[in-house]
Design a protein around this motif. Structure first.
Motif, mmCIF file in Angstrom:
data_model
loop_
_atom_site.group_PDB
_atom_site.id
_atom_site.type_symbol
_atom_site.label_atom_id
_atom_site.label_comp_id
_atom_site.label_asym_id
_atom_site.label_seq_id
_atom_site.Cartn_x
_atom_site.Cartn_y
_atom_site.Cartn_z
ATOM 1 N N ALA A 1 -43.109 -32.398 -80.633
ATOM 2 C CA ALA A 1 -41.926 -33.497 -80.702
ATOM 3 C C ALA A 1 -41.582 -33.723 -82.059
ATOM 4 O O ALA A 1 -40.536 -34.009 -82.458
ATOM 5 C CB ALA A 1 -42.556 -34.514 -80.199
ATOM 6 N N ALA A 2 -42.932 -33.666 -83.100
ATOM 7 C CA ALA A 2 -42.597 -33.837 -84.571
ATOM 8 C C ALA A 2 -41.640 -32.857 -84.979
ATOM 9 O O ALA A 2 -40.926 -33.163 -85.925
ATOM 10 C CB ALA A 2 -43.915 -34.065 -85.123
ATOM 11 N N MET A 3 -42.067 -31.846 -84.309
ATOM 12 C CA MET A 3 -41.175 -30.418 -85.147
ATOM 13 C C MET A 3 -39.640 -30.762 -84.820
ATOM 14 O O MET A 3 -38.825 -30.463 -85.598
ATOM 15 C CB MET A 3 -41.662 -29.285 -84.517
ATOM 16 N N TYR A 4 -39.352 -31.030 -83.456
ATOM 17 C CA TYR A 4 -38.101 -31.138 -83.221
ATOM 18 C C TYR A 4 -37.269 -32.414 -83.773
ATOM 19 O O TYR A 4 -36.140 -32.579 -83.906
ATOM 20 C CB TYR A 4 -37.903 -31.572 -81.639
ATOM 21 N N LYS A 5 -38.047 -33.440 -84.201
ATOM 22 C CA LYS A 5 -37.817 -34.500 -85.187
ATOM 23 C C LYS A 5 -37.470 -34.090 -86.320
ATOM 24 O O LYS A 5 -36.187 -34.597 -87.105
ATOM 25 C CB LYS A 5 -38.852 -35.773 -85.165
ATOM 26 N N ALA A 6 -38.034 -33.150 -87.056
ATOM 27 C CA ALA A 6 -37.772 -32.596 -88.200
ATOM 28 C C ALA A 6 -36.165 -31.703 -88.352
ATOM 29 O O ALA A 6 -35.572 -31.673 -88.967
ATOM 30 C CB ALA A 6 -38.893 -31.493 -88.663
#
Length: 324
Positions: free
Chosen positions: A307-312
């Motif tokens: 989820a953090a990667m997709y936020k990036a």
């Protein structure tokens, strides 16, 4: 969280210790009835050790000491039994040798077997006629050498197969299966040591599909290989790289919190951003960082990093984002 399956080593020790107990119990009963107290005591000691090892391995899943104790038990008890009861007990040497090769590496098992055979040979020297003595001795030696040749070959094949099963064939880094095993290991350690923490760095190569479409999959594969090599050069102890699938990679950072892992992630992002790949292709990456939490599953942990990667990616790519 799914429980990690028992290893082959655990199953072998559980099987051998239980089999030893079952095989020795009738002899313990018989020798007790016959009032053969010394050998009965020896059998009772062996049974107690075998049962203790079974319980220890079943509960702790630790086989390091158990396999040595069980192998040494075989190597010590048999010569003592033969010394006390004579050549009639020599038939037990064959299962004892097999057990040692199942428990230890082939070379160590061979050394231990030869030591045991030498001791038994000394004991039997005055108890058998020359022909029977040499027939028995050479048949036992031949058995040990045959088993060594077979187990050594199987041991090498097993090592090759294990490497193939946990390595990504393209990049040579750990594959998804190896990652799952590592995550289970890190989460188990986290539960046992509450103050310890580890961090995941999930990396996705930005717009990699466009590179494959424009340059072809051969160039895309070469970029993946180069990328994995580039990242591996930045990793230190307790840091491992795995290919999750496609163009997604995961770095496990053991014993470091998200702040320290973020420094590594940012270094990798900058390194890739400045590097020119095959055909002078410029590549960027988006990174998600997630620190382990005691009550979550490995899937939850990986999901937070994802989820953090997709936020990036949503924030413009070529960024590092830390999960909540």
């Amino acid at each position: 969280m799914l429980e990690k399956k028992r290893s082959t080593e655990e199953l072998i020790i559980l099987a051998l210790s239980s089999a030893s107990t079952v095989c020795l119990l009738p002899f313990l009963a018989w020798r007790t009835i016959e009032q053969d107290w010394l050998v009965a005591a020896l059998d009772l000691l062996a049974i107690m050790v075998a049962v203790g090892l079974f319980i220890h391995v079943y509960i702790t899943r630790n086989v390091i000491y158990a396999r040595w104790v069980l192998a040494i038990l075989c190597a010590v008890e048999l010569p003592i039994t033969i010394a006390l009861k004579g050549p009639a007990q020599i038939g037990w040497i064959y299962p004892a040798i097999i057990a040692m090769f199942m428990l230890l590496s082939p070379t160590i098992a061979l050394m231990l077997s030869l030591t045991m055979i030498s001791i038994i040979g000394g004991i039997l020297w005055s108890q058998l006629n020359s022909l029977m003595y040499y027939q028995s001795l050479f048949s036992i030696l031949a058995t040990a050498l045959f088993i060594y040749a077979f187990t050594n070959h199987m041991f090498r094949q097993q090592q090759i197969l294990r490497q193939l099963s946990i390595k990504d064939p393209l990049t040579g880094v750990g594959n998804r299966r190896a990652l799952e095993d590592k995550l289970l290991e890190l989460m188990s350690y986290k539960r046992a040591h509450r103050d310890n923490t580890s961090t995941l760095i999930l990396i996705d190569l930005d717009q990699f599909k466009d590179i494959n479409d424009h340059y072809g999959h051969a160039i895309g594969d070469q970029i993946l290989i180069t990328f994995a090599s580039l990242v591996n050069q930045k990793l230190r102890n307790n840091e491992s790289l795995y290919r999750l699938g496609g163009e997604e990679f995961v770095i496990t950072v053991a014993n470091k919190n998200r702040d320290k892992a973020s420094i590594l992630a940012e270094e990798i992002r900058e390194l890739v951003d400045l590097f020119l790949f095959t055909n002078s292709i410029h590549l960027t990456i988006s990174i998600g960082i997630a620190e382990s939490q005691a009550k979550e599953t490995t899937l939850d942990w990986l999901g937070r990093a994802d989820a953090a990667m997709y936020k990036a990616k949503g924030a413009g790519r070529n960024l590092c984002c830390v999960a909540a």
